[in-house]
Design a protein around this motif. Structure first.
Motif, PDB file in Angstrom:
ATOM      1  N   SER A   1       0.807  -1.221   0.000  1.00  0.00           N
ATOM      2  CA  SER A   1       0.000   0.000   0.000  1.00  0.00           C
ATOM      3  C   SER A   1       0.841   1.273   0.000  1.00  0.00           C
ATOM      4  CB  SER A   1      -0.920   0.015   1.224  1.00  0.00           C
ATOM      5  OG  SER A   1      -1.798  -1.087   1.196  1.00  0.00           O
ATOM      6  N   TYR A   2       1.999   1.212   0.634  1.00  0.00           N
ATOM      7  CA  TYR A   2       2.894   2.367   0.759  1.00  0.00           C
ATOM      8  C   TYR A   2       4.312   1.928   0.393  1.00  0.00           C
ATOM      9  CZ  TYR A   2      -1.125   3.945   3.449  1.00  0.00           C
ATOM     10  OH  TYR A   2      -2.398   4.260   3.836  1.00  0.00           O
ATOM     11  N   PRO A   3       4.612   1.778  -0.894  1.00  0.00           N
ATOM     12  CA  PRO A   3       5.906   1.248  -1.330  1.00  0.00           C
ATOM     13  C   PRO A   3       7.122   1.983  -0.764  1.00  0.00           C
ATOM     14  CG  PRO A   3       4.393   1.368  -3.182  1.00  0.00           C
ATOM     15  CD  PRO A   3       3.725   2.045  -2.016  1.00  0.00           C
ATOM     16  N   ALA A   4       6.996   3.260  -0.463  1.00  0.00           N
ATOM     17  CA  ALA A   4       8.130   4.021   0.080  1.00  0.00           C
ATOM     18  C   ALA A   4       8.584   3.476   1.430  1.00  0.00           C
ATOM     19  CB  ALA A   4       7.777   5.494   0.198  1.00  0.00           C
ATOM     20  N   LEU A   5       7.717   2.764   2.146  1.00  0.00           N
ATOM     21  CA  LEU A   5       8.118   2.168   3.425  1.00  0.00           C
ATOM     22  C   LEU A   5       9.232   1.139   3.246  1.00  0.00           C
ATOM     23  CD1 LEU A   5       4.664   1.634   5.199  1.00  0.00           C
ATOM     24  CD2 LEU A   5       6.412   3.326   5.768  1.00  0.00           C
ATOM     25  N   GLN A   6       9.316   0.542   2.060  1.00  0.00           N
ATOM     26  CA  GLN A   6      10.350  -0.456   1.798  1.00  0.00           C
ATOM     27  C   GLN A   6      11.749   0.155   1.788  1.00  0.00           C
ATOM     28  OE1 GLN A   6       9.421  -3.270  -1.410  1.00  0.00           O
ATOM     29  NE2 GLN A   6       7.340  -2.473  -1.349  1.00  0.00           N
ATOM     30  N   GLN A   7      11.836   1.467   1.641  1.00  0.00           N
ATOM     31  CA  GLN A   7      13.127   2.144   1.606  1.00  0.00           C
ATOM     32  C   GLN A   7      13.728   2.351   2.995  1.00  0.00           C
ATOM     33  OE1 GLN A   7      14.471   2.558  -1.430  1.00  0.00           O
ATOM     34  NE2 GLN A   7      12.572   1.592  -2.117  1.00  0.00           N
ATOM     35  N   LEU A   8      12.920   2.163   4.035  1.00  0.00           N
ATOM     36  CA  LEU A   8      13.419   2.343   5.399  1.00  0.00           C
ATOM     37  C   LEU A   8      14.328   1.188   5.781  1.00  0.00           C
ATOM     38  CD1 LEU A   8      10.085   3.460   7.117  1.00  0.00           C
ATOM     39  CD2 LEU A   8      11.902   4.899   6.182  1.00  0.00           C
ATOM     40  N   LYS A   9      15.356   1.479   6.585  1.00  0.00           N
ATOM     41  CA  LYS A   9      16.293   0.440   6.999  1.00  0.00           C
ATOM     42  C   LYS A   9      15.622  -0.615   7.875  1.00  0.00           C
ATOM     43  CE  LYS A   9      19.895   2.507   8.790  1.00  0.00           C
ATOM     44  NZ  LYS A   9      21.209   2.996   9.161  1.00  0.00           N
ATOM     45  N   SER A  10      14.674  -0.202   8.656  1.00  0.00           N
ATOM     46  CA  SER A  10      13.941  -1.145   9.496  1.00  0.00           C
ATOM     47  C   SER A  10      12.556  -0.576   9.754  1.00  0.00           C
ATOM     48  CB  SER A  10      14.669  -1.395  10.814  1.00  0.00           C
ATOM     49  OG  SER A  10      14.696  -0.205  11.583  1.00  0.00           O
ATOM     50  N   LEU A  11      11.660  -1.454  10.075  1.00  0.00           N
ATOM     51  CA  LEU A  11      10.297  -1.051  10.387  1.00  0.00           C
ATOM     52  C   LEU A  11       9.798  -2.009  11.452  1.00  0.00           C
ATOM     53  CD1 LEU A  11       8.004   0.893   9.375  1.00  0.00           C
ATOM     54  CD2 LEU A  11       7.162  -1.069   8.097  1.00  0.00           C
ATOM     55  N   MET A  12       9.551  -1.480  12.629  1.00  0.00           N
ATOM     56  CA  MET A  12       9.098  -2.324  13.730  1.00  0.00           C
ATOM     57  C   MET A  12       7.590  -2.171  13.896  1.00  0.00           C
ATOM     58  SD  MET A  12      11.817  -3.823  14.755  1.00  0.00           S
ATOM     59  CE  MET A  12      11.192  -4.572  16.237  1.00  0.00           C
ATOM     60  N   ILE A  13       6.976  -3.255  14.300  1.00  0.00           N
ATOM     61  CA  ILE A  13       5.556  -3.249  14.616  1.00  0.00           C
ATOM     62  C   ILE A  13       5.429  -3.515  16.107  1.00  0.00           C
ATOM     63  CG2 ILE A  13       3.318  -4.330  14.199  1.00  0.00           C
ATOM     64  CD1 ILE A  13       4.470  -2.938  11.705  1.00  0.00           C
ATOM     65  N   ALA A  14       4.645  -2.708  16.772  1.00  0.00           N
ATOM     66  CA  ALA A  14       4.364  -2.922  18.187  1.00  0.00           C
ATOM     67  C   ALA A  14       2.898  -3.327  18.326  1.00  0.00           C
ATOM     68  CB  ALA A  14       4.634  -1.665  18.996  1.00  0.00           C
ATOM     69  N   VAL A  15       2.672  -4.358  19.127  1.00  0.00           N
ATOM     70  CA  VAL A  15       1.317  -4.813  19.433  1.00  0.00           C
ATOM     71  C   VAL A  15       1.141  -4.666  20.937  1.00  0.00           C
ATOM     72  CG1 VAL A  15      -0.295  -6.752  19.370  1.00  0.00           C
ATOM     73  CG2 VAL A  15       1.320  -6.409  17.480  1.00  0.00           C
ATOM     74  N   ASN A  16       0.190  -3.859  21.308  1.00  0.00           N
ATOM     75  CA  ASN A  16      -0.060  -3.570  22.724  1.00  0.00           C
ATOM     76  C   ASN A  16       1.202  -3.084  23.439  1.00  0.00           C
ATOM     77  OD1 ASN A  16      -2.785  -4.285  22.426  1.00  0.00           O
ATOM     78  ND2 ASN A  16      -2.254  -6.434  22.659  1.00  0.00           N
ATOM     79  N   ARG A  17       1.901  -2.170  22.753  1.00  0.00           N
ATOM     80  CA  ARG A  17       3.097  -1.488  23.274  1.00  0.00           C
ATOM     81  C   ARG A  17       4.307  -2.396  23.489  1.00  0.00           C
ATOM     82  NH1 ARG A  17       0.760   3.443  26.885  1.00  0.00           N
ATOM     83  NH2 ARG A  17      -0.988   3.863  25.509  1.00  0.00           N
ATOM     84  N   GLU A  18       4.314  -3.552  22.824  1.00  0.00           N
ATOM     85  CA  GLU A  18       5.456  -4.473  22.856  1.00  0.00           C
ATOM     86  C   GLU A  18       5.872  -4.751  21.418  1.00  0.00           C
ATOM     87  OE1 GLU A  18       6.917  -6.001  25.585  1.00  0.00           O
ATOM     88  OE2 GLU A  18       5.612  -4.958  27.001  1.00  0.00           O
ATOM     89  N   TYR A  19       7.183  -4.685  21.143  1.00  0.00           N
ATOM     90  CA  TYR A  19       7.638  -5.026  19.803  1.00  0.00           C
ATOM     91  C   TYR A  19       7.219  -6.451  19.478  1.00  0.00           C
ATOM     92  CZ  TYR A  19      10.398  -0.779  19.571  1.00  0.00           C
ATOM     93  OH  TYR A  19      10.794   0.527  19.527  1.00  0.00           O
ATOM     94  N   ALA A  20       6.785  -6.661  18.236  1.00  0.00           N
ATOM     95  CA  ALA A  20       6.241  -7.961  17.847  1.00  0.00           C
ATOM     96  C   ALA A  20       6.989  -8.515  16.640  1.00  0.00           C
ATOM     97  CB  ALA A  20       4.760  -7.819  17.513  1.00  0.00           C
ATOM     98  N   GLY A  21       7.191  -9.827  16.645  1.00  0.00           N
ATOM     99  CA  GLY A  21       7.787 -10.516  15.506  1.00  0.00           C
ATOM    100  C   GLY A  21       6.735 -10.813  14.447  1.00  0.00           C
ATOM    101  N   ASP A  22       7.195 -11.280  13.299  1.00  0.00           N
ATOM    102  CA  ASP A  22       6.296 -11.528  12.178  1.00  0.00           C
ATOM    103  C   ASP A  22       5.188 -12.531  12.494  1.00  0.00           C
ATOM    104  OD1 ASP A  22       7.656  -9.703  10.656  1.00  0.00           O
ATOM    105  OD2 ASP A  22       8.717 -11.183   9.440  1.00  0.00           O
ATOM    106  N   GLY A  23       5.425 -13.466  13.382  1.00  0.00           N
ATOM    107  CA  GLY A  23       4.434 -14.483  13.703  1.00  0.00           C
ATOM    108  C   GLY A  23       3.378 -14.053  14.715  1.00  0.00           C
ATOM    109  N   GLN A  24       3.540 -12.863  15.278  1.00  0.00           N
ATOM    110  CA  GLN A  24       2.591 -12.381  16.291  1.00  0.00           C
ATOM    111  C   GLN A  24       1.202 -12.198  15.679  1.00  0.00           C
ATOM    112  OE1 GLN A  24       3.056 -11.359  19.681  1.00  0.00           O
ATOM    113  NE2 GLN A  24       0.848 -11.079  19.686  1.00  0.00           N
ATOM    114  N   LEU A  25       0.207 -12.790  16.300  1.00  0.00           N
ATOM    115  CA  LEU A  25      -1.167 -12.609  15.854  1.00  0.00           C
ATOM    116  C   LEU A  25      -1.679 -11.245  16.285  1.00  0.00           C
ATOM    117  CD1 LEU A  25      -2.670 -16.109  16.682  1.00  0.00           C
ATOM    118  CD2 LEU A  25      -1.850 -15.267  14.471  1.00  0.00           C
ATOM    119  N   ILE A  26      -2.543 -10.657  15.463  1.00  0.00           N
ATOM    120  CA  ILE A  26      -3.147  -9.375  15.794  1.00  0.00           C
ATOM    121  C   ILE A  26      -4.663  -9.464  15.614  1.00  0.00           C
ATOM    122  CG2 ILE A  26      -1.117  -7.967  15.317  1.00  0.00           C
ATOM    123  CD1 ILE A  26      -2.242  -7.356  12.562  1.00  0.00           C
ATOM    124  N   SER A  27      -5.355  -8.665  16.402  1.00  0.00           N
ATOM    125  CA  SER A  27      -6.817  -8.626  16.292  1.00  0.00           C
ATOM    126  C   SER A  27      -7.294  -7.189  16.448  1.00  0.00           C
ATOM    127  CB  SER A  27      -7.465  -9.514  17.353  1.00  0.00           C
ATOM    128  OG  SER A  27      -7.333  -8.925  18.626  1.00  0.00           O
TER     129      SER A  27
END
Length: 77
Positions: free
Chosen positions: A37-63
């Motif tokens: 959806s936002y191809p420019a995000l691929q240019q960032l060196k890293s992109l972290m996702i936080a789920v409930n204020r905790e960094y989450a790995g790719d396997g983390q389920l979200i709801s």
């Protein structure tokens, strides 16, 4: 389901909060959707996702009950 965006990720999307499709149920699928959806995000060196204020790995389920945030690289000095 809503996702909070911070820093340059917010600048790229042009908004502080985005809604994502309901079929996205884990962090890996979220990242794939974000990069598509936002191809420019691929240019960032890293992109972290936080789920409930905790960094989450790719396997983390979200709801729809989770607080989800996109955190781009942070520079400091």
């Amino acid at each position: 389901m809503s996702v909070l965006l911070f820093g340059v990720a917010k600048d790229i999307a042009g908004v502080p909060v985005i809604d994502i499709p309901e079929h996205i149920t884990d962090v890996a699928a979220l990242k794939a959707w974000l990069y598509n959806s936002y191809p420019a995000l691929q240019q960032l060196k890293s992109l972290m996702i936080a789920v409930n204020r905790e960094y989450a790995g790719d396997g983390q389920l979200i709801s729809s009950d989770d607080e989800i945030a996109v955190i781009p690289p942070v520079s400091g000095g």
